[in-house]
Design an enzyme around this catalytic site. Structure first.
Site, PDB file in Angstrom:
ATOM      1  N   GLU A 178      -1.676  -4.724 -12.456  1.00  0.00           N
ATOM      2  CA  GLU A 178      -2.450  -3.462 -12.339  1.00  0.00           C
ATOM      3  C   GLU A 178      -2.172  -2.468 -13.480  1.00  0.00           C
ATOM      4  OE1 GLU A 178      -2.808  -5.731  -9.656  1.00  0.00           O
ATOM      5  OE2 GLU A 178      -4.110  -4.169  -8.868  1.00  0.00           O
TER       6      GLU A 178
ATOM      7  N   GLN B 266     -25.932   7.256  11.893  1.00  0.00           N
ATOM      8  CA  GLN B 266     -26.079   7.233  10.432  1.00  0.00           C
ATOM      9  C   GLN B 266     -25.585   5.920   9.798  1.00  0.00           C
ATOM     10  OE1 GLN B 266     -27.044  10.057   8.125  1.00  0.00           O
ATOM     11  NE2 GLN B 266     -28.027  10.790   9.960  1.00  0.00           N
TER      12      GLN B 266
ATOM     13  N   LYS C  19     -23.312  -1.651   0.600  1.00  0.00           N
ATOM     14  CA  LYS C  19     -22.660  -1.046   1.767  1.00  0.00           C
ATOM     15  C   LYS C  19     -22.882  -1.902   3.014  1.00  0.00           C
ATOM     16  CE  LYS C  19     -22.105   3.798   0.804  1.00  0.00           C
ATOM     17  NZ  LYS C  19     -22.349   5.151   1.278  1.00  0.00           N
TER      18      LYS C  19
ATOM     19  N   ARG D 260       4.079 -10.282  -8.676  1.00  0.00           N
ATOM     20  CA  ARG D 260       2.647  -9.951  -8.712  1.00  0.00           C
ATOM     21  C   ARG D 260       2.195 -10.108 -10.155  1.00  0.00           C
ATOM     22  NH1 ARG D 260      -0.366  -5.812  -5.639  1.00  0.00           N
ATOM     23  NH2 ARG D 260      -2.551  -6.386  -5.981  1.00  0.00           N
TER      24      ARG D 260
ATOM     25  N   ARG E 136     -12.526  -0.042 -16.122  1.00  0.00           N
ATOM     26  CA  ARG E 136     -13.743   0.543 -15.526  1.00  0.00           C
ATOM     27  C   ARG E 136     -14.570  -0.574 -14.862  1.00  0.00           C
ATOM     28  NH1 ARG E 136     -13.400   5.625 -14.219  1.00  0.00           N
ATOM     29  NH2 ARG E 136     -11.509   4.589 -13.595  1.00  0.00           N
TER      30      ARG E 136
ATOM     31  N   TYR F  14       0.832  -1.639 -14.719  1.00  0.00           N
ATOM     32  CA  TYR F  14       2.121  -0.951 -14.645  1.00  0.00           C
ATOM     33  C   TYR F  14       3.086  -1.515 -15.708  1.00  0.00           C
ATOM     34  CZ  TYR F  14       0.553   1.257 -10.313  1.00  0.00           C
ATOM     35  OH  TYR F  14      -0.140   2.015  -9.400  1.00  0.00           O
TER      36      TYR F  14
ATOM     37  N   GLN G 294     -12.197   5.634   1.608  1.00  0.00           N
ATOM     38  CA  GLN G 294     -12.298   7.074   1.875  1.00  0.00           C
ATOM     39  C   GLN G 294     -11.053   7.701   2.495  1.00  0.00           C
ATOM     40  OE1 GLN G 294     -16.783   6.796   3.028  1.00  0.00           O
ATOM     41  NE2 GLN G 294     -16.106   8.849   3.466  1.00  0.00           N
TER      42      GLN G 294
ATOM     43  N   ALA H 116     -19.187   9.190  15.810  1.00  0.00           N
ATOM     44  CA  ALA H 116     -18.389  10.101  16.645  1.00  0.00           C
ATOM     45  C   ALA H 116     -18.461   9.695  18.115  1.00  0.00           C
ATOM     46  CB  ALA H 116     -18.868  11.544  16.466  1.00  0.00           C
TER      47      ALA H 116
ATOM     48  N   LYS I 244     -21.369  18.529 -12.254  1.00  0.00           N
ATOM     49  CA  LYS I 244     -21.628  17.102 -12.495  1.00  0.00           C
ATOM     50  C   LYS I 244     -22.210  16.448 -11.240  1.00  0.00           C
ATOM     51  CE  LYS I 244     -18.099  14.074 -12.912  1.00  0.00           C
ATOM     52  NZ  LYS I 244     -16.897  13.473 -13.450  1.00  0.00           N
TER      53      LYS I 244
ATOM     54  N   ARG J 143     -29.782  21.439  -7.665  1.00  0.00           N
ATOM     55  CA  ARG J 143     -29.888  22.818  -8.145  1.00  0.00           C
ATOM     56  C   ARG J 143     -28.607  23.263  -8.839  1.00  0.00           C
ATOM     57  NH1 ARG J 143     -31.441  25.403  -2.519  1.00  0.00           N
ATOM     58  NH2 ARG J 143     -29.520  24.290  -2.121  1.00  0.00           N
ATOM     59  N   LYS J 144     -27.506  22.693  -8.412  1.00  0.00           N
ATOM     60  CA  LYS J 144     -26.195  23.100  -8.975  1.00  0.00           C
ATOM     61  C   LYS J 144     -26.081  22.727 -10.457  1.00  0.00           C
ATOM     62  CE  LYS J 144     -23.739  20.966  -5.728  1.00  0.00           C
ATOM     63  NZ  LYS J 144     -24.530  20.866  -4.513  1.00  0.00           N
TER      64      LYS J 144
ATOM     65  N   HIS K 137      -5.439  -0.281 -13.522  1.00  0.00           N
ATOM     66  CA  HIS K 137      -6.041   0.901 -12.887  1.00  0.00           C
ATOM     67  C   HIS K 137      -7.012   1.611 -13.824  1.00  0.00           C
ATOM     68  CE1 HIS K 137      -3.978   0.502  -9.217  1.00  0.00           C
ATOM     69  NE2 HIS K 137      -2.773   0.813  -9.671  1.00  0.00           N
TER      70      HIS K 137
ATOM     71  N   MET L 188       0.860  -1.193   0.000  1.00  0.00           N
ATOM     72  CA  MET L 188       0.000   0.000   0.000  1.00  0.00           C
ATOM     73  C   MET L 188       0.884   1.226   0.000  1.00  0.00           C
ATOM     74  SD  MET L 188      -2.873  -0.679   2.882  1.00  0.00           S
ATOM     75  CE  MET L 188      -1.778  -1.514   3.998  1.00  0.00           C
TER      76      MET L 188
HETATM   77  P1  NAP Z   1     -24.728  16.858   0.855  1.00  0.00           P
HETATM   78  O1  NAP Z   1     -23.632  16.102   0.238  1.00  0.00           O
HETATM   79  O2  NAP Z   1     -24.454  18.178   1.430  1.00  0.00           O
HETATM   80  O3  NAP Z   1     -25.858  16.992  -0.256  1.00  0.00           O
HETATM   81  C1  NAP Z   1     -27.036  17.656  -0.040  1.00  0.00           C
HETATM   82  C2  NAP Z   1     -27.775  17.844  -1.362  1.00  0.00           C
HETATM   83  O4  NAP Z   1     -28.938  18.554  -1.130  1.00  0.00           O
HETATM   84  C3  NAP Z   1     -26.973  18.581  -2.378  1.00  0.00           C
HETATM   85  O5  NAP Z   1     -27.086  17.859  -3.602  1.00  0.00           O
HETATM   86  C4  NAP Z   1     -27.652  19.944  -2.487  1.00  0.00           C
HETATM   87  O6  NAP Z   1     -27.546  20.215  -3.855  1.00  0.00           O
HETATM   88  C5  NAP Z   1     -29.057  19.677  -1.981  1.00  0.00           C
HETATM   89  N1  NAP Z   1     -29.625  20.735  -1.175  1.00  0.00           N
HETATM   90  C6  NAP Z   1     -29.064  21.398  -0.126  1.00  0.00           C
HETATM   91  N2  NAP Z   1     -29.922  22.298   0.378  1.00  0.00           N
HETATM   92  C7  NAP Z   1     -31.049  22.203  -0.333  1.00  0.00           C
HETATM   93  C8  NAP Z   1     -32.299  22.877  -0.298  1.00  0.00           C
HETATM   94  N3  NAP Z   1     -32.546  23.817   0.600  1.00  0.00           N
HETATM   95  N4  NAP Z   1     -33.231  22.543  -1.209  1.00  0.00           N
HETATM   96  C9  NAP Z   1     -32.996  21.595  -2.114  1.00  0.00           C
HETATM   97  N5  NAP Z   1     -31.836  20.931  -2.203  1.00  0.00           N
HETATM   98  C10 NAP Z   1     -30.878  21.223  -1.323  1.00  0.00           C
HETATM   99  O7  NAP Z   1     -25.413  16.017   1.997  1.00  0.00           O
HETATM  100  P2  NAP Z   1     -25.831  14.507   2.065  1.00  0.00           P
HETATM  101  O8  NAP Z   1     -26.172  13.946   0.732  1.00  0.00           O
HETATM  102  O9  NAP Z   1     -26.858  14.471   3.105  1.00  0.00           O
HETATM  103  O10 NAP Z   1     -24.550  13.801   2.562  1.00  0.00           O
HETATM  104  C11 NAP Z   1     -24.025  14.089   3.829  1.00  0.00           C
HETATM  105  C12 NAP Z   1     -22.577  13.677   3.898  1.00  0.00           C
HETATM  106  O11 NAP Z   1     -22.477  12.287   3.919  1.00  0.00           O
HETATM  107  C13 NAP Z   1     -21.764  14.178   2.723  1.00  0.00           C
HETATM  108  O12 NAP Z   1     -20.720  14.958   3.207  1.00  0.00           O
HETATM  109  C14 NAP Z   1     -21.222  12.974   2.088  1.00  0.00           C
HETATM  110  O13 NAP Z   1     -19.825  13.091   1.948  1.00  0.00           O
HETATM  111  C15 NAP Z   1     -21.473  11.851   3.059  1.00  0.00           C
HETATM  112  N6  NAP Z   1     -21.907  10.667   2.323  1.00  0.00           N
HETATM  113  C16 NAP Z   1     -21.101  10.175   1.341  1.00  0.00           C
HETATM  114  C17 NAP Z   1     -21.512   9.071   0.634  1.00  0.00           C
HETATM  115  C18 NAP Z   1     -20.653   8.493  -0.453  1.00  0.00           C
HETATM  116  O14 NAP Z   1     -19.543   8.959  -0.669  1.00  0.00           O
HETATM  117  N7  NAP Z   1     -21.099   7.513  -1.173  1.00  0.00           N
HETATM  118  C19 NAP Z   1     -22.735   8.478   0.908  1.00  0.00           C
HETATM  119  C20 NAP Z   1     -23.517   9.022   1.908  1.00  0.00           C
HETATM  120  C21 NAP Z   1     -23.111  10.118   2.607  1.00  0.00           C
HETATM  121  P3  NAP Z   1     -28.025  21.520  -4.592  1.00  0.00           P
HETATM  122  O15 NAP Z   1     -27.719  22.640  -3.633  1.00  0.00           O
HETATM  123  O16 NAP Z   1     -27.276  21.581  -5.859  1.00  0.00           O
HETATM  124  O17 NAP Z   1     -29.479  21.307  -4.819  1.00  0.00           O
HETATM  125 FE1  SF4 Z   2      -9.485   2.177   3.637  1.00  0.00          FE
HETATM  126 FE2  SF4 Z   2     -12.039   2.297   4.390  1.00  0.00          FE
HETATM  127 FE3  SF4 Z   2     -10.677   0.018   4.661  1.00  0.00          FE
HETATM  128 FE4  SF4 Z   2     -10.104   2.036   6.199  1.00  0.00          FE
HETATM  129  S1  SF4 Z   2     -12.049   0.950   6.159  1.00  0.00           S
HETATM  130  S2  SF4 Z   2      -8.644   0.767   5.121  1.00  0.00           S
HETATM  131  S3  SF4 Z   2     -10.438   3.778   4.827  1.00  0.00           S
HETATM  132  S4  SF4 Z   2     -11.143   1.028   2.766  1.00  0.00           S
END
Ligand code: NAP
Ligand code: SF4
Length: 676
Positions: A166, A413, A423, A216, A257, A168, A341, A386, A570, A566-567, A254, A27
């Site tokens: 991978e 959560q 997951k 490898r 897809r 390389y 992550q 937490a 992508k 709303r954004k 790497h 790693m």
């Molecule tokens: P988030 O990433 O902050 O997304 C919230 C979404 O809601 C955004 O798309 C935002 O987009 C929209 N939004 C915000 N305020 C709004 C409003 N007033 N009206 C309508 N739309 C609104 O929050 P989350 O999805 O709850 O995730 C929380 C955290 O958990 C994130 O930091 C994320 O990293 C983590 N998480 C990650 C994963 C993963 O990586 N697979 C999975 C789950 C959670 P617009 O403003 O463009 O509309």
């Molecule tokens: Fe990496 Fe997630 Fe495994 Fe920790 S739990 S080693 S961050 S994949």
């Protein structure tokens, strides 16, 4: 005696014996390039050696400048570099473990303009074109590999791993996709494999017989015009003669897809190919990828699918993995949930690697192992990631935490995350914390919502508020309509959802909710069903064509989904660097319609009324699911601070709801417990 007997059976290589069947796989940690990196790496590897690993493989080290991953990456080519490496080998040997240095030449995967490859070409994942090597360049590179191995030997390494997979350099020579040479290093299989075999022979010649050489081997390239199975076997059959002692499994380039290590990949999904090769050769073979429990490792060894098991990330998550397995305490293992992550995502952002479930990984020198001199009674409000990480770490340091949780179970959560198809591993983290709480006798009160009066009257020395978040309800006309559901109602309370759904918010939770809703709940998720996974991602286990790729068979989505934001950016831009593409692809494969620059006008019996740059429209959906982020749940903290002088701490989502993620929450908990 350990019930994992097969894991702890020594392996005799003739000139040396490995004490068990587990390799800690290579790693890159990012420590390689930091200040005092060798001291930090020595602590990092020593901790894993102490934890019982039989053989460690270091992160990839380049044999010359062209082969570096990036301009500042480590290279071992000069005698003056040897003494630094001795710190690592000495630290590992003190714990009766062995360590091999991985020699990695990136070829066209170099993130710098001096990359060199079999033929001039640019990899789709690199910004630089690598130049084709001259014959002299090849000769010099082979010399550099051998020189690097010899220096590793001088530094006290027990061997080297030659990275041949991978995608390389060596893999690039082997595959017609990247080797278009017309001289004796290109064309026929014999010619394409010449570089690999000459490199191994040169390494063996330079290091003598009593030095481990792991090769490898890319058993599955997972790219078009990769190697054929016949070629993989033909090369494998020559490895012993060339000087190899152990054959490790490499899966997927790497640039492929195809997910190969992320959490949605079924556990042990690629063991079949190692087993297939094992039947063809005499050398010990190592199974890899998504093996994260001693039970699975034991099963693979017992059923003779492999002679050894390589696990990498599981040793970031828990350096004591093997000691716990040896003592039949596997339920105490902090299991790697394959989220990437804090490990791979960090590497790709040029940050030091760590682990979401174990933030001490790669930061061993920053945490003391001493117990606190002033044990305290601490109330912990909330048992999400937490609160749990704080309580466990604090108890390990000699404090007396008591957890108050308003719901009926611990996990916060994570109880939502574990419901998402792909997951399921998140359950392991809850199990880990549950077990640690039992061992550490942490007092837990479920269904207990504390209030200000309770806290004021309590005798706790300090209070930790880890009360998490509350979903945000956006102000949209008709938000009270019966077709509107919050994400906890869908994912946790399992409220009934119709066949046509609009999701408001395309952050991590919006993506997760979409993934949940495209699945038929009566079917096993792909991450639990290898055949379905192979079909979806086009992995051909019959290995008909080169690279073992076949056309993808998209699963039929269970619902029609709109994922809205709303954004104008992508969708999923902020998802994990190494896994975001998988989440996006998965939703695309399920025909999820991703709309951006959306304004929400109203919700009524007809559906969700929106404005987009293309005009106004009504999405005639059965349900609208709100995934619009969260607010911090921290009023009680502020009320308490006003009336009580005792130390109060705010961590996790309760402290900051923006970008709340488990990685930050767990780290905050551990760090606070080390300060308190
Ligand atoms: P988030 O990433 O902050 O997304 C919230 C979404 O809601 C955004 O798309 C935002 O987009 C929209 N939004 C915000 N305020 C709004 C409003 N007033 N009206 C309508 N739309 C609104 O929050 P989350 O999805 O709850 O995730 C929380 C955290 O958990 C994130 O930091 C994320 O990293 C983590 N998480 C990650 C994963 C993963 O990586 N697979 C999975 C789950 C959670 P617009 O403003 O463009 O509309
Ligand atoms: Fe990496 Fe997630 Fe495994 Fe920790 S739990 S080693 S961050 S994949």
């Amino acid at each position: 005696m350990s019930k994992y007997e097969a894991i702890f059976k020594p392996l005799d290589l003739g000139f040396c014996t490995l004490k068990n069947r587990v390799i800690m796989g290579s790693m890159h940690t990012g420590l390689e390039e930091t200040k005092n990196g060798f001291d930090k790496m020595a602590s990092f590897y020593a901790e894993r050696a102490k934890g019982g690993v039989g053989l460690i493989v270091t992160g990839g080290i380049a044999p010359n400048f062209q082969g570096r991953v990036h301009p500042f990456a480590l290279q071992l080519s000069f005698p003056w570099q040897v003494s630094k490496h001795k710190k690592i080998t000495k630290a590992v040997h003190e714990h009766d473990s062995k360590i091999c240095l991985q020699i990695l030449h990136t070829g066209r995967y170099a993130y710098h303009p001096l990359g060199a490859a079999p033929t001039t070409s640019k990899a789709p994942i690199s910004s630089f074109k690598a130049r084709g090597m001259s014959k002299l360049g090849i000769k010099k590179t082979i010399f550099d590999y051998a020189n690097c191995a010899r220096l590793a030997q001088k530094a006290g390494y027990d061997g080297v791993e030659i990275m041949g997979s991978e995608g390389y350099l060596i893999n690039q020579f082997l595959a017609p996709k990247t080797n278009k040479r017309t001289d004796k290093y290109g064309g026929s299989f014999e010619n394409r494999s010449r570089f690999a075999l000459e490199t191994i022979r040169a390494v063996r010649k330079k290091t003598g017989p009593n030095f481990i050489i792991i090769y490898r081997l890319s058993m599955l390239d997972l790219v078009k015009d990769g190697q054929s199975w016949e070629e993989v076997v033909a090369l494998a059959k020559q490895l012993k003669e060339a000087g190899v002692n152990i054959v490790n499994t490499g899966i997927g380039w790497h640039e492929a897809r195809v997910p190969t290590i992320a959490t949605m990949v079924p556990r042990g999904a690629f063991v079949w190919v190692t087993e297939k090769l094992k039947k063809e050769i005499e050398l010990p073979v190592v199974a890899t990828n998504r093996i994260n429990t001693p039970e699975l490792a034991q099963e693979i060894l017992d059923s003779n699918q492999a002679d050894m098991i390589s696990m990498a990330r599981p040793f970031l998550a828990d350096p004591d993995f093997l000691n716990k397995a040896q003592d039949n305490r596997s339920d105490e293992i902090n299991t790697c949930i394959a989220c990437n992550q804090a490990c791979l995502d960090h590497v790709f952002q040029n940050k030091i690697s760590s682990c979401l479930v174990n933030p001490k990984a790669c930061h061993e020198t920053e945490y003391s192992k001493e117990k606190s001199n002033t044990p305290k009674k601490i109330a912990v409000i909330g048992s999400g990631p937490a609160g749990l990480s704080f309580a466990v770490e604090a108890a390990q340091r000699g404090h007396f935490p008591t957890i108050f949780e308003k719901s009926k179970e611990i996990g916060g959560q994570f109880n939502i995350a574990k419901e998402i198809p792909g997951k399921e591993e998140f359950r392991e983290t809850i199990r880990y914390f549950q077990k640690q709480m039992e061992i550490l006798n942490i007092e837990l009160h479920l269904n207990k919502e504390v209030d200000l009066n309770f806290l004021k009257a309590s005798e706790f020395d300090e209070i930790v508020f880890a009360s998490g978040v509350r979903p945000r309800t956006p102000k949209i006309e008709g938000i009270e309509h019966k077709k509107v559901l919050s994400y906890p109602e869908v994912l946790y309370h399992k409220k009934e959802v119709g066949k046509k759904v609009a999701i408001i918010g395309a952050g991590g939770i919006g993506f997760d909710t979409a993934e949940f809703l495209i699945h038929d709940p009566s079917h096993q998720s792909e991450s639990m069903d290898q055949e379905a996974f192979f079909k979806h991602w086009g992995i051909d286990t019959s290995y008909k064509d080169r690279g073992a790729v076949s056309p993808k068979e998209r699963p039929t989505p269970f619902r029609e989904i709109y994922l809205l934001q709303r954004k104008a950016t992508k969708h999923g831009r902020f998802l994990g660097k190494t896994t975001g593409w998988i989440h996006r692809q998965s939703l695309k494969d399920a025909n999820v319609k991703m709309l951006k620059e959306v304004s929400y006008t109203k919700i009524d019996d007809k559906g969700l009324h929106i404005d987009t740059p293309e005009g106004s429209t009504v999405l005639e959906v059965d349900n609208v699911v709100i995934c619009a982020g969260q607010y911090s749940d921290n009023e009680l903290y502020h009320e308490f601070k006003e009336v009580d002088a005792r130390p109060a701490h705010l961590i996790g989502g309760a402290e900051k709801s923006m970008e709340i993620d488990a990685k930050r929450a767990i780290k905050q908990g551990v760090d606070l417990a080390n300060r308190i």
